[in-house]
Design a protein around this motif. Sequence first.
Motif, short mmCIF file in Angstrom:
data_model
loop_
_atom_site.label_atom_id
_atom_site.label_comp_id
_atom_site.label_asym_id
_atom_site.label_seq_id
_atom_site.Cartn_x
_atom_site.Cartn_y
_atom_site.Cartn_z
N ILE A 19 32.76 4.24 30.23
CA ILE A 19 33.92 4.85 30.88
C ILE A 19 34.60 5.84 29.95
O ILE A 19 35.02 6.92 30.37
CB ILE A 19 34.92 3.75 31.29
CG1 ILE A 19 34.27 2.83 32.30
CG2 ILE A 19 36.17 4.34 31.87
CD1 ILE A 19 35.10 1.66 32.64
N ALA A 20 34.69 5.48 28.67
CA ALA A 20 35.55 6.26 27.78
C ALA A 20 34.94 7.61 27.42
O ALA A 20 35.69 8.57 27.21
CB ALA A 20 35.84 5.47 26.51
N ALA A 21 33.62 7.73 27.36
CA ALA A 21 33.04 9.00 26.95
C ALA A 21 33.34 10.12 27.94
O ALA A 21 33.85 11.17 27.54
CB ALA A 21 31.54 8.83 26.73
N PRO A 22 33.09 9.92 29.26
CA PRO A 22 33.47 11.00 30.18
C PRO A 22 34.97 11.24 30.21
O PRO A 22 35.42 12.38 30.38
CB PRO A 22 32.98 10.50 31.54
CG PRO A 22 32.08 9.40 31.28
CD PRO A 22 32.43 8.82 29.97
N LEU A 23 35.74 10.16 30.04
CA LEU A 23 37.20 10.31 30.07
C LEU A 23 37.66 11.18 28.91
O LEU A 23 38.46 12.11 29.09
CB LEU A 23 37.84 8.93 29.99
CG LEU A 23 39.29 8.79 30.40
CD1 LEU A 23 39.46 9.26 31.82
CD2 LEU A 23 39.73 7.36 30.28
N LEU A 24 37.13 10.91 27.71
CA LEU A 24 37.50 11.69 26.53
C LEU A 24 37.15 13.15 26.75
O LEU A 24 37.95 14.06 26.47
CB LEU A 24 36.78 11.12 25.31
CG LEU A 24 37.08 11.75 23.98
CD1 LEU A 24 38.50 11.46 23.60
CD2 LEU A 24 36.16 11.23 22.92
N ALA A 39 30.24 18.32 29.47
CA ALA A 39 30.32 17.50 30.68
C ALA A 39 29.00 16.82 30.96
O ALA A 39 28.93 15.61 31.22
CB ALA A 39 30.74 18.37 31.86
N VAL A 40 27.91 17.60 30.87
CA VAL A 40 26.60 17.02 31.17
C VAL A 40 26.27 15.93 30.16
O VAL A 40 25.83 14.83 30.52
CB VAL A 40 25.52 18.12 31.17
CG1 VAL A 40 24.16 17.50 31.32
CG2 VAL A 40 25.77 19.10 32.28
N LEU A 41 26.52 16.25 28.87
CA LEU A 41 26.14 15.29 27.83
C LEU A 41 26.92 13.99 27.95
O LEU A 41 26.36 12.91 27.74
CB LEU A 41 26.34 15.91 26.45
CG LEU A 41 25.29 16.93 26.07
CD1 LEU A 41 25.60 17.51 24.71
CD2 LEU A 41 23.91 16.29 26.06
N SER A 42 28.21 14.10 28.30
CA SER A 42 28.98 12.86 28.37
C SER A 42 28.45 11.96 29.48
O SER A 42 28.36 10.74 29.31
CB SER A 42 30.45 13.17 28.60
OG SER A 42 30.61 13.72 29.87
N LEU A 43 28.05 12.57 30.59
CA LEU A 43 27.53 11.72 31.67
C LEU A 43 26.14 11.19 31.33
O LEU A 43 25.81 10.04 31.66
CB LEU A 43 27.52 12.49 32.99
CG LEU A 43 28.92 12.55 33.59
CD1 LEU A 43 28.97 13.50 34.73
CD2 LEU A 43 29.36 11.18 34.03
N ALA A 44 25.34 12.01 30.62
CA ALA A 44 24.03 11.51 30.18
C ALA A 44 24.23 10.34 29.22
O ALA A 44 23.51 9.32 29.28
CB ALA A 44 23.25 12.62 29.52
N PHE A 45 25.23 10.46 28.37
CA PHE A 45 25.57 9.37 27.45
C PHE A 45 25.94 8.11 28.24
O PHE A 45 25.55 6.99 27.88
CB PHE A 45 26.72 9.82 26.57
CG PHE A 45 27.11 8.85 25.50
CD1 PHE A 45 26.31 8.66 24.40
CD2 PHE A 45 28.28 8.12 25.62
CE1 PHE A 45 26.67 7.77 23.42
CE2 PHE A 45 28.65 7.24 24.64
CZ PHE A 45 27.83 7.06 23.54
N SER A 46 26.67 8.31 29.31
CA SER A 46 27.04 7.17 30.14
C SER A 46 25.81 6.49 30.72
O SER A 46 25.72 5.26 30.73
CB SER A 46 27.94 7.61 31.29
OG SER A 46 29.24 7.73 30.86
N VAL A 47 24.86 7.31 31.18
CA VAL A 47 23.64 6.72 31.74
C VAL A 47 22.94 5.89 30.68
O VAL A 47 22.50 4.75 30.93
CB VAL A 47 22.71 7.83 32.27
CG1 VAL A 47 21.41 7.24 32.75
CG2 VAL A 47 23.37 8.59 33.38
#
Lengths: 124, 111, 115, 89, 168, 170, 522
Positions: free
Chosen positions: G12-17, G37-45
């Motif tokens: 949750i926190a990575a895209p939020l940051l 933006a793309v990387l944060s969501l990839a990180f979430s995955v």
Amino acid sequence: MGAIIWIAAIIGVTFNALGSVALLRFPDVYTRLHGATKATTFGSIFTTLAVIVYGFVRWYYDGNPKYVILAVHAIVAVVFVLITNPVSAHAIARAAHRSEIMPVRAVVDELFNDNLAKKRGGTK
Amino acid sequence: MWTYIFTGSGFWNPIWWLASFVIVAIFVYSFFGSEVKAKYSPDKVKPFLSGWDEVNKDAMQVKASNIYWGFTKAMSGYYRFLDRCHTGIINDYVVWFMAVMVITFIAFITA
Amino acid sequence: MFYDIHYVTIVFLIALGIYAVMFQHNLIKIAIGIDILESGANLLLIVLGYRNGGVAPIFTMAPQGKSMVLPTPQALTLTAIVIGLATTALMLSLIVMLYRHYGTLDTREIRRLRG
Amino acid sequence: MKLGVKIAIVLLLFSFLLMGLGFMHKYGVPLKSDMDDYFINHAQKETATNNVVTSIVFDYRGFDTLGEASVLFTAVLGVVMIFREAGKK
Amino acid sequence: MPFILTSIVGFLAYLVLTFPSGSTLGYWSKPEIGFGIAAGVIAAAIGGRLFCYYKNYRMLNPVRWVLFLIYAFGPFFIAMAKANIDVAMRVFTGKINPAIVKISPNLKTDLGITMLANSITLTPGTLTVDIDEDTNELYIHWIYAKELPAKIEDICGTFPEWVRRIAE
Amino acid sequence: MKPMSKIVRTVAASIGWFVFVFGIYVIVHGHLTPGGGFQGGAVMATGVALLIVAYGGWGAERCVGKERLPVFESAGLLTFIILAFGGACLGITFFFNFLANKGGLFGDKLPLGINPGIFNSAGVIPLMNMGVGMEVLAGISLILFAMFYGTKRVREGRCLVDNEEKEEDV
Amino acid sequence: MSWTEHAPILIIAAPLLVSFAIPLLEKIDYRVRNAAAVLSLAFSVWMVLIVLHKIWGSGPVVYVFGAKSAFLPLPSGFKFPVRIMLEIDNMSAFMALSGSIAAMVGVIYSWAFVREEEGGLGKYYSLFLLMAVGMLGMELTGDAFNFFVFLEIASIASFGLIAYRREDPASIEASFKYMIVSTIGAIFVLVAIGFLYGRYDALNMAYIAKHMRIGIVERIAFVLLMVSLAMKAGAVPMHMWVSDAYGRAPAAVTATLVSVSQASLYGLFRVMFSMFGVTMNNHFGGWMLIIFGLLSMFIGVTMAIVQKDIKRLMAYHAISQTGYMLLGVGVGLAVLDNPVALRSYGLAAMTGGIFHIMNHAMYKGLLFLTAGAIFYRLRTFNLNEMGGLARKMKYTTIYFIIGAAAIAGLPPFNGFASKLMIYESVYKFNPLLSVVAMVVSILTLASFVKVFHSAFLGPEISKTRDVREVPKSMVIGMGIMAVICILFGLFPGMVVKYLAGPAAVSLANQTGYISSVIGGGM
């Protein structure tokens, strides 16, 4: 001291009540503003005065600093009520006059006359 | 094992399905694929409209509103009912929401 | 079953908000209805957390020997209020844009999307 | 007819919610207060905060507050985006 | 200069708000004073440009403040009380004779005219409706017009002299 | 919106600073008295609203600076979330209060029970309050500015590229 | 103590940051912003995969905020949780995986789809990430009020995003309508949470579930939660906002909005299974879900057939496909207290319904993205003005065929696998329901044949003469979804074994959910 607090509180509450009666009795927005904002200002001064006196008295007897905080904050509040209340009344009245709400039963309206004269002068 | 799923009364395997599909396709092709094909030539693409000129291509396309015309005509009563429900007024959206909620309340508290 | 004026007020507020959204055709009135609804929900949380004779749950110079009201609903209400503020702000700006596009505030005319 | 249905919906909703709250605990006498008593008794020791509400808002339920701040941020972005100037980045 | 002035005023206001918070320095604790300075600076950064917009500092003179206090607790308060009672009577009797009249108090500064307008508004019976931005003439809604054209003494008594002494 | 009359402007100028001072007071005393970041930020945003009402656009722009507000907002939020991350890096878990009861900045121990309050306590909570206060001030001011200029733009037709109203017969 | 212990919060926190930082990153360069933006969501995955791996190893993961230890939900010496916690079992992780993939694809697709001259791009990406955050938070949290907060984040972000193309009056109107209905629903969720708080003085779902005693208050809270969340999920007859909002949002947003609605669906399932479960009357809940499901399936698809706006048509299909999930899971809920029936067909039905969630997110996302690709070139949604696109946009056509075949349930695509499971297991429960589901599937195929015919086949008309293929990022975005559709279609057993099956088991296992927080038995 209790008597002072009571008297101040009663005066304040009376004037606040009068303000609301004025809201019912007076015919238009300007006269209502007289009662509703200014009578309540006077009432608020006295109710706050009661609070201030209460705070200082309790501070004197108890020595607990929370009462003096109460009193000081009440003083700050009443100062700002005194500064802002007439300004808001003025702003409301000005807005009402600009929206062409004319005073009821007025014997003379010099502002209206002056504006009219200015408008005519402007168009010439 | 990765491709099986068991549904309680049987199973399904896409690989088998694909394999059989390919086999059937080859089979069908080997039977019918050897038929003589008509040669392509630009003249043959042109439609023959009993002597009339070809109309504009935009008009040739069957419009999306006209597809399944018969279906909607046959079910016109049903669709009129649906149209009455989908008014597009926000108040009605809320009315539906609240109505479902009240009905569920009644059903659940009496159940 | 014991009915209390606080509980009746909460339900009255919620029903009033729902009434406004269901019956009023003016967008601004609908926005006001939603705000009333939010107030009802916030009041519910606060009322549920009250304890008879309790003081605010703050230890700075609190009165001696009084119990404190439950602090969690107050924290939840703070959050809910800010959420209500956010929703209201966005709703009002959408209403401004809707008025710009349709020239009216009547919901019965703002129905380009239907069917 | 439709108006009657609408009024009936509002009244029924009112009565159901009132019924639900009628079975709630009496006003001012919470049924259980385990969690809140924990907060009142431990907030000063664990978070060194006098204001129990603040200790809940920022410590025990800090994640809610993060969400709340993001809600405000979201609304700001939405409003600014809706009113953005045409043809400007 | 407006910046420094606003920060000092803000700092003092902060000290008033946090009056008895500790015992290290008189009545205030050290972190409070630190944050008070910060608060003053921030308030000055935001509101300082408007606080002393005309860059005249005659209100720094303490004599004017003493006069202001005398005015506030003396003539002004008495007038306010009298007018309040007057309006209270009018609430019951319903005897009104409203008019919007123009007066020219001959005040030059913004602060002066504002103070006069607020004094007039605070005494019930009279209400400042509008102001002429150039000539500083006030249009006043008067709940019971005694005589027309209106005289300044009827509406605001000796207020203009006091205000002139305080603010100009 | 045109600026309001001279009286309103003068009063707004002479008490505007107090609104900000009071907001800061509410923010930094969030862990001792009722209040906190949201409330204080809202109070400060009220000051911005006062300036907008009294002076129209230019006065508020002059004081607050519309271009700087998004930066402030992001900075406040980042302060908040980075302090929360600090709980995970320096402490144990996300949102762990890693400054409380440790001495140093906001680390004083509190006496249990009723006390007059120690300003230098509560760990990361005052810092988070400040971050949130900054965010709320900037956020609500941005909403006010956006609505103020936006409605103006909408009225003057600068907000949208006007396209023909498409007839839809769905 | 490795950093992967913080993986649950990092989802949750990575895209939020990043979304907080985007107003600053935007000042550097637009590429930095989009890449972040793309990387944060990839990180979430990636983090979701790590958490999923952990769950396969050692059961549900609990992450407690601000506590002395992240894995001890109860304060020492007490029997109730006081802090917010994330509580991730197989079901949550499954939903989070599907949602985060959809959001990532949406951001990749937006790179070219949302053009710089439309303005407000920084806000667009921030809102997109916040919408993803709201969705992920709803799926991962174990706290009722936290669920409400994230529900609001997701909703408010989607209001803003739907109104992104504000030159179109209909998009503002759709956003407003969605906002009114959704806000009322959210307030009712809050009221229900308040009711439960008043009864149990707790906000943790597992704790409430453990102490649940059925009375009038609980029943009313249950109905409030159920109807509000079913509305947010788009069940008929509260579905009107779906067709408006999906039809008018930018395509990349719509593809993610599908997942956001499914987060509400997840909330509905979580409430009905884990919070109330068998202590509440589960026949009633199950049959309510089945009725919602049948109505959604049938009305959704019949409304879809007559539409001529391509995205509105797909939006009605989204309603109809939601009906399948409600039907499958509803059958599972209706037999929850009957272990024999549950084992013989209930779990299979639930697995089918849950598998359908992910399939739906993928193929419906793909279809919306293809509709967006058509819009990108033609600037219209009207099917009457299209024709002959197959020759011009080859990739889009192929992707559309894949998506349409998957949604219509043609083998060997993923839609078939899940629909087959639903048909066969529901047939054992009640044959009539299964027949309705099959009829709906046929109607779905019919309406997509219509779209295919009028958009892609036929002669090229004057309007489509200068059309080219869409830019690369859009092709990549659609490609990811299409590949997932094919993979899930070819290897459904893997998905059922590792993702959907365990998710269904964990959803049905209320005791397990409670004991992961409270510890010990009931």
